[in-house]
Design an enzyme around this catalytic site. Structure first.
Site, PDB file in Angstrom:
ATOM      1  N   GLU A 134      26.030   5.459 -39.642  1.00 12.29           N
ATOM      2  CA  GLU A 134      26.822   5.810 -38.487  1.00 12.29           C
ATOM      3  C   GLU A 134      26.276   5.032 -37.296  1.00 12.29           C
ATOM      4  O   GLU A 134      25.024   5.168 -37.001  1.00 12.29           O
ATOM      5  CB  GLU A 134      26.971   7.300 -38.407  1.00 12.29           C
ATOM      6  CG  GLU A 134      27.590   8.299 -39.090  1.00 12.29           C
ATOM      7  CD  GLU A 134      27.777   9.749 -38.676  1.00 12.29           C
ATOM      8  OE1 GLU A 134      27.505   9.840 -37.382  1.00 12.29           O
ATOM      9  OE2 GLU A 134      28.214  10.603 -39.294  1.00 12.29           O
ATOM     10  N   GLU A 142      38.885  12.662 -32.984  1.00 12.66           N
ATOM     11  CA  GLU A 142      39.256  13.721 -33.622  1.00 12.66           C
ATOM     12  C   GLU A 142      38.967  15.212 -33.107  1.00 12.66           C
ATOM     13  O   GLU A 142      38.012  15.366 -32.452  1.00 12.66           O
ATOM     14  CB  GLU A 142      38.008  13.945 -34.706  1.00 12.66           C
ATOM     15  CG  GLU A 142      38.242  12.929 -35.872  1.00 12.66           C
ATOM     16  CD  GLU A 142      37.055  12.763 -36.840  1.00 12.66           C
ATOM     17  OE1 GLU A 142      36.523  13.897 -37.599  1.00 12.66           O
ATOM     18  OE2 GLU A 142      36.153  11.876 -36.889  1.00 12.66           O
ATOM     19  N   LYS A 155      36.437  18.271 -33.264  1.00 15.16           N
ATOM     20  CA  LYS A 155      35.259  18.162 -33.360  1.00 15.16           C
ATOM     21  C   LYS A 155      34.626  19.246 -32.346  1.00 15.16           C
ATOM     22  O   LYS A 155      34.864  19.139 -31.293  1.00 15.16           O
ATOM     23  CB  LYS A 155      34.791  16.831 -33.187  1.00 15.16           C
ATOM     24  CG  LYS A 155      34.875  16.038 -34.795  1.00 15.16           C
ATOM     25  CD  LYS A 155      34.196  14.703 -34.501  1.00 15.16           C
ATOM     26  CE  LYS A 155      32.669  14.725 -34.376  1.00 15.16           C
ATOM     27  NZ  LYS A 155      32.113  15.449 -35.779  1.00 15.16           N
ATOM     28  N   GLU A 185      32.137  13.967 -28.144  1.00 15.93           N
ATOM     29  CA  GLU A 185      32.267  14.056 -29.825  1.00 15.93           C
ATOM     30  C   GLU A 185      33.631  13.800 -30.268  1.00 15.93           C
ATOM     31  O   GLU A 185      34.001  13.457 -31.405  1.00 15.93           O
ATOM     32  CB  GLU A 185      31.779  15.500 -30.004  1.00 15.93           C
ATOM     33  CG  GLU A 185      30.428  15.702 -30.094  1.00 15.93           C
ATOM     34  CD  GLU A 185      29.531  14.941 -31.076  1.00 15.93           C
ATOM     35  OE1 GLU A 185      30.007  14.556 -31.823  1.00 15.93           O
ATOM     36  OE2 GLU A 185      28.190  14.817 -30.997  1.00 15.93           O
TER      37      GLU A 185
END
Length: 513
Positions: free
Chosen positions: A273, A327, A330, A336
């Site tokens: 990541e 997203e 999250k 985030e």
């Protein structure tokens, strides 16, 4: 996403990164000199495209390497016959069962991987996520689980599939200067065992690198340009005299140095990541679309250039950008929810030059709004919800690594599922009465967070909010996850707090699908 990044006194000098055709960043064939770049496809959003739509979206880009966080059946089927290569995650909650039962590991690989091949291409399995630092109670079980998974792959003649486990940089006790990179003492035995396994099976060590968090947390001592691969004065390692132009090089060399201290000089690093958010909370400085575009564009050039690091020149490295989508479910700070290359409507957050045709319509720079901050279900609401529990202040117990990690094929006895009684084919997963409240609460937070279960129904006002008890809410969330993941027995483990039932737990107004 719990990550610790190296924070040091960073100053940089100018570097010119070679401009390399972006076609190379997604295809690791011999005609491309550098490593490959892929993307992490997470599903913690209530407005994301379907897996089949995601597969079509990716086919409109030059991205052909994708990392997913679990073996979701719909995703595995959607990527069939696309020539997109997958790294498939295995949930952290499955580790105890996989470690203790070769038969369970064989069954997992057969059901979740072999059943979809060769139509769906799988290149690697990622067992758990950041286990040593976020799930320390499972540290001693991680390598045995990986060994059982590897053995299952060998038995099924699928051992070309790599087996790894992603870590954050909290596994390092010291990271600067890079030559002083050292693993944490309280997990040294587990790391030695892991490195022995990776070396013997020719697998990479997977690390999540986030220069953004180093800058965000210490902007006085960390240069933004250094974190973004932009020109700056750089830093010099006082021990080696090696000069560093960017933070990622320094982080990589700290990991290489830590492995060398344990006698491992040839284990490659896979960047599982890395990324930069396009927005965030007001206090999260430098979280912007411009900086995200700069970081990821420079990352693409860096990977394709094959220049290596100061300690490992000319060594290629593969990387997976986090993430494919913004997203909106999250948990954590606003950033985030804004690491995506694409918005939920499939429009580009910013233009990296990765779209190769007109599907879907792309807007180069959509408007940016304040971060959405939905509140996932937490019961009881802790300050920082995590599953499993956070690292205790006292180092966890360690186990002695095996004398030899050489894995030999084992043919386990077939696993026999529990008898289902009078209602064959219909099963549900519920919370086990008598489990500790802490374990159930952690498992519930996992199911509604990382596990991707839709827990809106047990929010206040939802049809399954009452009875407002921990076991009731956990039972609903466990079952959503269990059904979503395909109703395999390991999907109802939840650290020993889940149990499979043949009795429909639905009640008036609340349906357990």
């Amino acid at each position: 996403m719990k990550r610790m990044v190296m924070v040091a006194m960073h100053r940089m000098s100018c570097i010119k990164l070679a401009v390399v055709l972006l076609a190379c960043f997604s295809v690791p064939q011999a005609d491309c000199t550098g490593g490959s770049v892929g993307v992490n496809y997470g599903t913690l959003g209530n407005n994301l495209p379907t897996p089949s739509q995601v597969a079509q979206l990716l086919l409109s880009t030059s991205l052909r390497n994708v990392k997913i966080y679990n073996a979701d059946k719909a995703i595995m089927e959607a990527f069939a016959n696309t020539n997109i290569r997958l790294v498939v995650g295995i949930g952290t909650e499955s580790i105890p069962l996989l470690a203790s039962s070769p038969a369970a590991a064989q069954s997992w690989v057969q059901s979740n991987i072999a059943a979809h091949m060769p139509a769906t291409q799988v290149t690697a399995l990622a067992v758990g996520n950041e286990v040593f630092t976020t799930s320390p109670q499972m540290s001693s079980q991680l390598v045995p689980a990986m060994m059982n998974i590897h053995t299952a792959l060998v038995n099924l003649k699928l051992d070309t599939i790599k087996v790894g486990t992603p870590h954050n940089l909290q596994v390092l006790q010291k990271s600067f200067p890079p030559s002083s990179g050292t693993f944490r003492a309280n997990i040294s035995n587990e790391l030695k065992s892991l490195l022995a396994f990776l070396s013997t099976t020719n697998n990479p060590i997977m690390i999540n690198f986030y220069p953004y968090f180093a800058y965000r947390d210490d902007p006085k001592n960390v240069s933004l340009n250094y974190a973004l691969f932009q020109p700056d004065t750089g830093v010099t390692d006082v021990n080696t005299g090696l000069h560093y132009d960017n933070m990622l090089d320094a982080q990589l060399d700290a990991v290489y140095s830590a492995m060398e201290r344990f006698g491992y000089h040839n284990i490659p690093v896979l960047i599982s990541e890395t990324g930069w958010p396009s927005s965030g909370d007001p206090t999260e400085i430098a979280a912007s679309a411009t900086n995200a575009q700069i970081y990821n564009q420079n990352l693409l050039k860096y990977i394709a250039s094959n220049k290596g690091t100061p300690l490992r020149p000319s060594s290629s490295v593969d990387a997976y950008i986090f993430a494919l989508f913004n997203e909106n479910m999250k948990p954590g700070p606003g950033s985030e929810r804004f690491f995506g290359l694409f918005n939920a409507d499939k429009s580009l957050v910013y233009n990296l030059g990765i779209v190769t045709n007109t599907y879907p319509p792309a807007t180069a720079t959509p408007p940016y709004v304040s971060p959405i901050s939905p509140t996932p279900v937490l019961y009881p609401p802790p300050p920082t919800p995590v599953f499993p529990p956070p690292l205790p202040s006292i180092p966890p117990p360690v186990y002695s690594p095996p004398v030899s990690p050489v894995v030999t094929p084992v043919h386990p006895a077939p696993y026999t599922a529990p008898a289902q009684g009078g209602n064959p084919g219909k099963t549900w997963c519920v919370a086990k009465p008598g489990s500790s409240e802490r374990d159930v609460a952690n498992a519930l937070n996992f199911a509604c967070g990382e596990g991707g279960a839709d827990c809106g129904t047990i929010q206040p006002g939802g049809p399954c909010y009452n009875p407002n008890t921990l076991l009731s809410h956990a039972s609903f969330a466990f079952n959503v996850y269990y059904q979503k993941m395909g109703r395999n027995y390991w999907n109802c483990y939840f650290g020993g707090t889940g149990v499979i039932t043949i009795t429909d737990p639905s009640y008036a107004g609340c349906s357990f699908h």
